[in-house]
Design a protein around this motif. Structure first.
Motif, mmCIF file in Angstrom:
data_model
loop_
_atom_site.group_PDB
_atom_site.id
_atom_site.type_symbol
_atom_site.label_atom_id
_atom_site.label_comp_id
_atom_site.label_asym_id
_atom_site.label_seq_id
_atom_site.Cartn_x
_atom_site.Cartn_y
_atom_site.Cartn_z
ATOM 1 N N CYS A 1 0.879 -1.170 0.039
ATOM 2 C CA CYS A 1 0.100 0.130 0.057
ATOM 3 C C CYS A 1 0.969 1.251 0.054
ATOM 4 O O CYS A 1 0.536 2.080 -0.776
ATOM 5 C CB CYS A 1 -1.133 0.207 1.205
ATOM 6 S SG CYS A 1 -2.336 -1.410 1.152
ATOM 7 N N PHE A 2 1.858 1.251 0.845
ATOM 8 C CA PHE A 2 2.950 2.354 0.884
ATOM 9 C C PHE A 2 3.542 2.653 -0.533
ATOM 10 O O PHE A 2 3.684 3.719 -1.147
ATOM 11 C CB PHE A 2 3.802 2.392 1.761
ATOM 12 C CG PHE A 2 3.465 2.641 3.233
ATOM 13 C CD1 PHE A 2 3.162 3.910 3.585
ATOM 14 C CD2 PHE A 2 3.357 1.654 4.341
ATOM 15 C CE1 PHE A 2 2.676 4.281 4.809
ATOM 16 C CE2 PHE A 2 2.738 2.247 5.587
ATOM 17 C CZ PHE A 2 2.486 3.431 5.749
ATOM 18 N N TRP B 1 2.378 1.316 -3.451
ATOM 19 C CA TRP B 1 1.527 2.081 -4.478
ATOM 20 C C TRP B 1 1.048 3.590 -4.263
ATOM 21 O O TRP B 1 0.640 4.385 -5.233
ATOM 22 C CB TRP B 1 0.169 1.050 -4.453
ATOM 23 C CG TRP B 1 -0.817 1.335 -5.845
ATOM 24 C CD1 TRP B 1 -2.166 1.735 -5.211
ATOM 25 C CD2 TRP B 1 -0.558 1.178 -6.867
ATOM 26 N NE1 TRP B 1 -2.789 1.925 -6.617
ATOM 27 C CE2 TRP B 1 -1.923 1.590 -7.615
ATOM 28 C CE3 TRP B 1 0.493 0.763 -7.438
ATOM 29 C CZ2 TRP B 1 -2.068 1.498 -8.820
ATOM 30 C CZ3 TRP B 1 0.133 0.805 -9.023
ATOM 31 C CH2 TRP B 1 -0.875 1.182 -9.816
ATOM 32 N N THR B 2 0.930 3.822 -3.041
ATOM 33 C CA THR B 2 0.703 5.435 -2.921
ATOM 34 C C THR B 2 1.773 6.084 -3.303
ATOM 35 O O THR B 2 1.495 7.362 -4.130
ATOM 36 C CB THR B 2 0.692 5.447 -1.502
ATOM 37 O OG1 THR B 2 -0.598 4.772 -0.805
ATOM 38 C CG2 THR B 2 0.194 6.928 -0.969
ATOM 39 N N ALA B 3 3.036 5.885 -3.195
ATOM 40 C CA ALA B 3 4.288 6.607 -3.634
ATOM 41 C C ALA B 3 4.075 6.762 -5.241
ATOM 42 O O ALA B 3 4.372 7.732 -5.832
ATOM 43 C CB ALA B 3 5.678 5.927 -3.326
ATOM 44 N N VAL C 1 0.949 6.369 -7.185
ATOM 45 C CA VAL C 1 0.140 7.333 -7.623
ATOM 46 C C VAL C 1 0.233 8.969 -7.166
ATOM 47 O O VAL C 1 -0.045 9.740 -8.154
ATOM 48 C CB VAL C 1 -1.256 6.694 -6.822
ATOM 49 C CG1 VAL C 1 -2.330 7.483 -7.204
ATOM 50 C CG2 VAL C 1 -1.359 5.215 -7.428
ATOM 51 N N LYS C 2 0.785 9.214 -6.165
ATOM 52 C CA LYS C 2 0.757 10.515 -5.610
ATOM 53 C C LYS C 2 2.170 11.039 -5.863
ATOM 54 O O LYS C 2 2.422 12.025 -5.487
ATOM 55 C CB LYS C 2 0.744 10.478 -4.050
ATOM 56 C CG LYS C 2 -0.720 10.024 -3.463
ATOM 57 C CD LYS C 2 -1.652 10.582 -3.953
ATOM 58 C CE LYS C 2 -1.831 12.209 -3.335
ATOM 59 N NZ LYS C 2 -2.990 12.808 -3.747
ATOM 60 N N ILE D 1 9.520 7.761 -0.730
ATOM 61 C CA ILE D 1 9.199 7.111 0.691
ATOM 62 C C ILE D 1 10.670 6.922 1.365
ATOM 63 O O ILE D 1 11.874 6.680 0.831
ATOM 64 C CB ILE D 1 8.873 5.457 0.433
ATOM 65 C CG1 ILE D 1 7.332 5.667 -0.075
ATOM 66 C CG2 ILE D 1 8.745 4.602 1.662
ATOM 67 C CD1 ILE D 1 6.788 4.336 -0.346
ATOM 68 N N HIS E 1 2.917 8.191 9.250
ATOM 69 C CA HIS E 1 1.800 7.389 10.056
ATOM 70 C C HIS E 1 2.537 6.609 11.151
ATOM 71 O O HIS E 1 3.619 5.770 10.863
ATOM 72 C CB HIS E 1 1.323 6.353 9.040
ATOM 73 C CG HIS E 1 0.263 5.432 9.821
ATOM 74 N ND1 HIS E 1 -0.754 5.917 10.351
ATOM 75 C CD2 HIS E 1 0.533 4.070 9.967
ATOM 76 C CE1 HIS E 1 -1.608 4.817 11.000
ATOM 77 N NE2 HIS E 1 -0.780 3.805 10.870
ATOM 78 N N ARG F 1 -7.101 0.326 5.917
ATOM 79 C CA ARG F 1 -7.911 1.622 6.428
ATOM 80 C C ARG F 1 -9.056 1.284 6.394
ATOM 81 O O ARG F 1 -9.769 1.170 5.590
ATOM 82 C CB ARG F 1 -7.022 2.586 5.985
ATOM 83 C CG ARG F 1 -5.774 2.846 6.156
ATOM 84 C CD ARG F 1 -5.371 2.996 7.770
ATOM 85 N NE ARG F 1 -4.580 1.839 8.307
ATOM 86 C CZ ARG F 1 -4.158 1.733 9.543
ATOM 87 N NH1 ARG F 1 -4.666 2.484 10.452
ATOM 88 N NH2 ARG F 1 -3.445 0.675 9.821
#
Length: 277
Positions: free
Chosen positions: A10-11, A13-15, A17-18, A22, A45, A106
């Motif tokens: 998830c971390f 994939w977030t990097a 997309v956004k 990291i 987090h 989440r």
């Protein structure tokens, strides 16, 4: 740890997309380590265990460059969040969140503010539905009971025993108020029934951590010939048992007061720095 593979995905994939970066750390991330980094619009987090680790650190000046801090993975007390705020720039936003590996990971989030009380975990995300199962076995939109969720991120093929009308049982106890605000109360297995009164170990632990000199603590249930079950408290830190008992007696209900208090220099911990129950 690498075995937390779903969270890592998830971390990552977030990097993607956004278009964010990291920062991988070789050890426990603390405030002193953060103070040596050049941060810009950082998002952090942390778990409740990391929060308490950070509260014991001393800094010359607040952490700058952090846009948001979220705390999840367990309940926290509003006083703990207030104390952590003082270690960051005043513009830093603080959030609480509740996660479940089987559901996405989440489920809810909310703005951390003073006066929320113990265990506030926000409101469900728009795509998530939350219910509590009352003593009659009915799923309700508000009240106290076992926590059930319906999420598009729920893992495949859950056991039918864990499902009720399409909602998945988290094995946690929560309270949902009429406004939809949710409060984590306890893991169902950890609930202590003191003479018929539900007593939540996490609430006792959160109050105990406010005592000066207490590093951490943990509460277990133990048998009692009169009440059936009572709480037993183990405290890590240089504190006097009488001082602990006096502090708790002023802030807890009678059913919440530990019948036995044991002080230890250190509590055993796992790789995430959580107390190893």
């Amino acid at each position: 740890p690498l075995y937390h593979s779903f969270g890592l995905m998830c971390f990552l994939w977030t990097a993607v997309v956004k278009k964010a970066s990291i920062d991988f750390n070789s050890g426990m991330l603390g405030l002193r380590m953060l103070s040596r980094k050049k941060l810009k619009q950082g998002v952090l987090h942390i778990s409740p265990a990391q929060l308490r680790f950070m509260l014991n650190e001393k800094l010359d000046q607040p952490i700058a460059g952090m846009r948001a801090v979220s705390v999840g993975g367990g309940p926290v007390y509003s006083e703990e969040l207030t104390a952590l705020r003082k270690k960051f720039d005043p513009n830093t936003q603080f959030f609480v969140t509740y996660g479940l590996t089987e559901a996405g990971p989440r489920v809810s989030t909310g703005i951390a503010s003073e006066g929320r009380g113990f265990g506030y975990i926000g409101k469900p995300f728009p795509s998530v539905s939350a219910r509590v199962m009352d003593s009659s076995g009915e799923l309700r939109e508000e009240g106290e009971g076992l926590f059930y969720i319906k999420s598009p991120g729920l893992f495949l093929n859950p056991s039918p025993k864990k499902l009720e009308s399409g909602f998945y049982c988290t094995d946690d106890l929560v309270k949902i108020d009429p406004s939809g605000n949710m409060y984590f109360l306890s893991r169902a297995d950890d609930l202590i029934n003191v003479g018929g009164v539900s007593t939540y170990p996490e609430e006792i632990e959160s109050v105990t951590r406010l005592i000066p000199g207490v590093i951490d603590c943990i509460v277990f249930k133990t048998s009692d010939p009169v009440f059936g079950e009572v709480p037993a408290l183990f405290v890590e830190g240089e504190v006097d048992q009488a001082d602990v008992r006096n502090f708790l007696s002023e802030r807890l209900d009678l059913n919440q007061l530990p019948r036995k208090i044991t002080t230890l220099k250190t509590l055993p911990r796992n790789s995430l720095n959580k107390v190893d129950r």
